[in-house]
Design a protein around this motif. Sequence first.
Motif, PDB file in Angstrom:
ATOM      1  N   ARG A 140       0.840  -1.200   0.000  1.00  0.00           N
ATOM      2  CA  ARG A 140       0.000   0.000   0.000  1.00  0.00           C
ATOM      3  C   ARG A 140       0.879   1.256   0.000  1.00  0.00           C
ATOM      4  N   LEU A 141       1.905   1.281   0.833  1.00  0.00           N
ATOM      5  CA  LEU A 141       2.805   2.436   0.881  1.00  0.00           C
ATOM      6  C   LEU A 141       3.506   2.658  -0.460  1.00  0.00           C
ATOM      7  N   THR A 142       3.778   1.599  -1.149  1.00  0.00           N
ATOM      8  CA  THR A 142       4.478   1.703  -2.429  1.00  0.00           C
ATOM      9  C   THR A 142       3.548   2.102  -3.572  1.00  0.00           C
ATOM     10  N   HIS A 143       2.300   1.597  -3.557  1.00  0.00           N
ATOM     11  CA  HIS A 143       1.445   1.740  -4.734  1.00  0.00           C
ATOM     12  C   HIS A 143       0.283   2.718  -4.617  1.00  0.00           C
ATOM     13  N   ASP A 144      -0.181   3.039  -3.407  1.00  0.00           N
ATOM     14  CA  ASP A 144      -1.275   4.005  -3.292  1.00  0.00           C
ATOM     15  C   ASP A 144      -0.821   5.364  -3.803  1.00  0.00           C
ATOM     16  N   ASN A 145      -1.787   6.171  -4.250  1.00  0.00           N
ATOM     17  CA  ASN A 145      -1.462   7.503  -4.765  1.00  0.00           C
ATOM     18  C   ASN A 145      -1.583   8.600  -3.718  1.00  0.00           C
ATOM     19  N   ASP A 146      -2.551   8.450  -2.816  1.00  0.00           N
ATOM     20  CA  ASP A 146      -2.839   9.504  -1.856  1.00  0.00           C
ATOM     21  C   ASP A 146      -2.935   8.938  -0.452  1.00  0.00           C
ATOM     22  N   VAL A 147      -2.821   9.836   0.534  1.00  0.00           N
ATOM     23  CA  VAL A 147      -2.892   9.479   1.941  1.00  0.00           C
ATOM     24  C   VAL A 147      -3.692  10.566   2.663  1.00  0.00           C
ATOM     25  N   TRP A 148      -4.476  10.148   3.667  1.00  0.00           N
ATOM     26  CA  TRP A 148      -5.132  11.118   4.547  1.00  0.00           C
ATOM     27  C   TRP A 148      -4.107  11.567   5.578  1.00  0.00           C
ATOM     28  N   VAL A 149      -3.957  12.886   5.723  1.00  0.00           N
ATOM     29  CA  VAL A 149      -2.973  13.475   6.620  1.00  0.00           C
ATOM     30  C   VAL A 149      -3.715  14.233   7.724  1.00  0.00           C
TER      31      VAL A 149
END
Length: 156
Positions: free
Chosen positions: A24-33
Amino acid sequence: MTPVDSRSREPRSPEQRKREALERLTHDNDVWVATADATGEPCLVPLAFWWDGETVWLSTRVTNPTGRNLSATGKVRLSFGHTRDVVLVHGTARTLTREELPVEVGDAFAAKDGWDPREDHPSYVFFQVIPEVLQAWGTVPEMSGRTLMREGKWLV
């Protein structure tokens, strides 16, 4: 679509959850911050990110609430995925200007997202988030043992 019964799914092993969290860390595009200001006012925004294998890189304007909060406190929580398969990272952010940013980090960030903050408005800065705690779970039975990293060290 039939709802998933989270009680019926067998829990994944910690090793499988770590493997899937890294994917997930490698392939996801966005993250909730998630950040907060000095008064405790919360701020939650989605941002593009790049994972270098050890840290998460973010970019936003230093003048917006997230940028101000990260610069002031360095405290951040990141949420990847969705509520039935979540990876939470509690970390500390370090602020870097465009001039301080290693060229290879900026290039990798831009290549992953298709957007280069270095070429955008001058108020964009970068934040290197150093994970302190990483948790991953997808179902109620996985709540136990969800912490896969503590004090920046992998437990599995």
